[in-house]
Scaffold this active site. Structure first.
Site, mmCIF file in Angstrom:
data_model
loop_
_atom_site.group_PDB
_atom_site.id
_atom_site.type_symbol
_atom_site.label_atom_id
_atom_site.label_comp_id
_atom_site.label_asym_id
_atom_site.label_seq_id
_atom_site.Cartn_x
_atom_site.Cartn_y
_atom_site.Cartn_z
ATOM 1 N N PRO A 93 -25.713 55.749 9.985
ATOM 2 C CA PRO A 93 -26.589 56.161 8.887
ATOM 3 C C PRO A 93 -26.302 55.368 7.605
ATOM 4 C CG PRO A 93 -25.543 58.064 9.910
ATOM 5 C CD PRO A 93 -24.850 56.845 10.450
ATOM 6 N N GLU A 120 -17.191 61.498 14.748
ATOM 7 C CA GLU A 120 -17.473 61.333 13.308
ATOM 8 C C GLU A 120 -17.774 59.883 12.958
ATOM 9 O OE1 GLU A 120 -17.616 64.917 13.322
ATOM 10 O OE2 GLU A 120 -17.888 63.971 11.347
ATOM 11 N N ARG A 158 -41.091 45.401 23.335
ATOM 12 C CA ARG A 158 -42.559 45.478 23.468
ATOM 13 C C ARG A 158 -43.251 44.312 22.777
ATOM 14 N NH1 ARG A 158 -45.155 47.229 19.107
ATOM 15 N NH2 ARG A 158 -46.983 47.978 20.269
ATOM 16 N N ASP A 173 -50.464 46.453 15.432
ATOM 17 C CA ASP A 173 -49.258 47.203 15.093
ATOM 18 C C ASP A 173 -49.225 47.615 13.627
ATOM 19 O OD1 ASP A 173 -46.561 45.853 17.161
ATOM 20 O OD2 ASP A 173 -48.021 47.453 17.457
HETATM 21 C C1 4FV Z 1 -27.264 56.815 13.324
HETATM 22 C C2 4FV Z 1 -28.428 56.736 12.561
HETATM 23 C C3 4FV Z 1 -26.372 57.991 13.447
HETATM 24 C C4 4FV Z 1 -23.275 58.997 13.100
HETATM 25 C C5 4FV Z 1 -21.985 59.470 13.659
HETATM 26 C C6 4FV Z 1 -23.336 58.640 15.447
HETATM 27 C C7 4FV Z 1 -24.222 58.871 14.252
HETATM 28 C C8 4FV Z 1 -22.078 59.374 15.154
HETATM 29 N N1 4FV Z 1 -27.101 55.647 13.940
HETATM 30 N N2 4FV Z 1 -28.965 55.494 12.761
HETATM 31 N N3 4FV Z 1 -29.014 57.667 11.785
HETATM 32 N N4 4FV Z 1 -25.184 57.785 14.079
HETATM 33 O O1 4FV Z 1 -26.685 59.081 12.974
HETATM 34 O O2 4FV Z 1 -28.138 54.861 13.599
HETATM 35 O O3 4FV Z 1 -20.997 58.623 15.607
#
Ligand code: 4FV
Length: 251
Positions: A93, A120, A158, A173
């Site tokens: 994130p 985590e 795609r 698109d």
């Molecule tokens: C995430 C997202 C996501 C965070 C901790 C995996 C998680 C756990 N990845 N975009 N939003 N990852 O939430 O790509 O390890």
């Protein structure tokens, strides 16, 4: 050149849906792309095949160990064409928000090695030593990076020549900055009247210019209502003509 993706994941079967179903599955069967999974658990040395541990400084949850991840990435790299320039992408994130332009570049490039975290997160020293890019699917928290990596690979695959039955589909698109950059227009199919509601007359006219104009105006209307940021981006990119501006001014 077949587009190659590698994924570092504790759950390789999660990607079976991508390689076995739908447009991505057919493209995989056609050899347009391929996916290799590397499980960090295969690069552990202890009897419990430990891949995580408690966070220094305390706090909830667990953190993924550096060593199994590092070995998994090194094996993925070694299995690829040397120095093919493929990025090592951690899904997180905290990463750069993924968008259509990145999907287009991913489809044209050397592919990628996606690192799918769980728990985590992963030890920062692995990130500092091995990760070249951090990408995010959006501002929400997943239980793992796998579905984010799968979505990004699907968006790229795609776009591969031969992936879509009708190459034209790509031309319509949404978001594609090299095309309209606008949201897609509404779509209709049979029956002509459903639940008392008829298909818009323009679409039944057989008049291609009128149909194209109607679709363009619907895209402009929807984009102006829901994503005014995309209108501004399209304007800046010179993707809006005088007729578009006249229509937008009348909204
Ligand atoms: C995430 C997202 C996501 C965070 C901790 C995996 C998680 C756990 N990845 N975009 N939003 N990852 O939430 O790509 O390890």
């Amino acid at each position: 050149m077949t587009l190659r993706f590698d994924v570092v994941t504790l759950f390789p079967p999660i990607f079976d849906g991508l390689t076995q179903h739908g447009i991505s599955g057919r493209a995989h069967a056609r050899g347009l792309w391929r996916l290799h999974a590397w499980n960090p658990r295969d690069y552990t040395t202890d009897a419990h095949r430990t891949v995580d541990d408690r966070p220094y400084g305390g706090g909830p949850g667990m953190v993924m160990l550096s060593a199994p991840l590092t070995l998994a990435v090194e094996h993925a790299r070694a299995a690829r064409t040397p120095d093919d320039g493929a990025p090592v992408v951690l899904l997180s994130p905290t990463g750069r928000r993924f968008e259509q332009g990145m999907a287009a570049r991913l489809a044209q490039g050397p592919g990628a090695i996606f690192v799918c975290g769980r728990y985590e997160g992963v030890d920062q020293r692995f990130i500092d030593a091995c990760v070249t890019d951090e990408w995010s699917l959006g501002d929400f928290v997943l239980s793992g990076g796998e579905l984010a990596a799968a979505a990004m690979m699907d968006a790229a695959v795609r776009l591969l020549p031969g992936a879509l039955n009708d190459e034209l589909s790509r031309v319509q698109d949404s978001f594609d900055p090299s095309l309209s950059g606008l949201l897609d227009c509404p779509h209709y199919t049979r029956p002509e009247v459903y639940a008392g509601k008829s298909v818009p007359a323009e679409l039944l006219s057989g008049h291609h210019a009128r149909i194209a104009r109607w679709r363009r105006e619907q895209s402009l209307r929807l984009t102006a209502a829901r994503r005014p940021d995309l209108i501004q981006a399209a304007r800046t990119a010179g993707l809006l003509d005088a007729a578009d501006e006249t229509f937008l001014a009348g909204l």
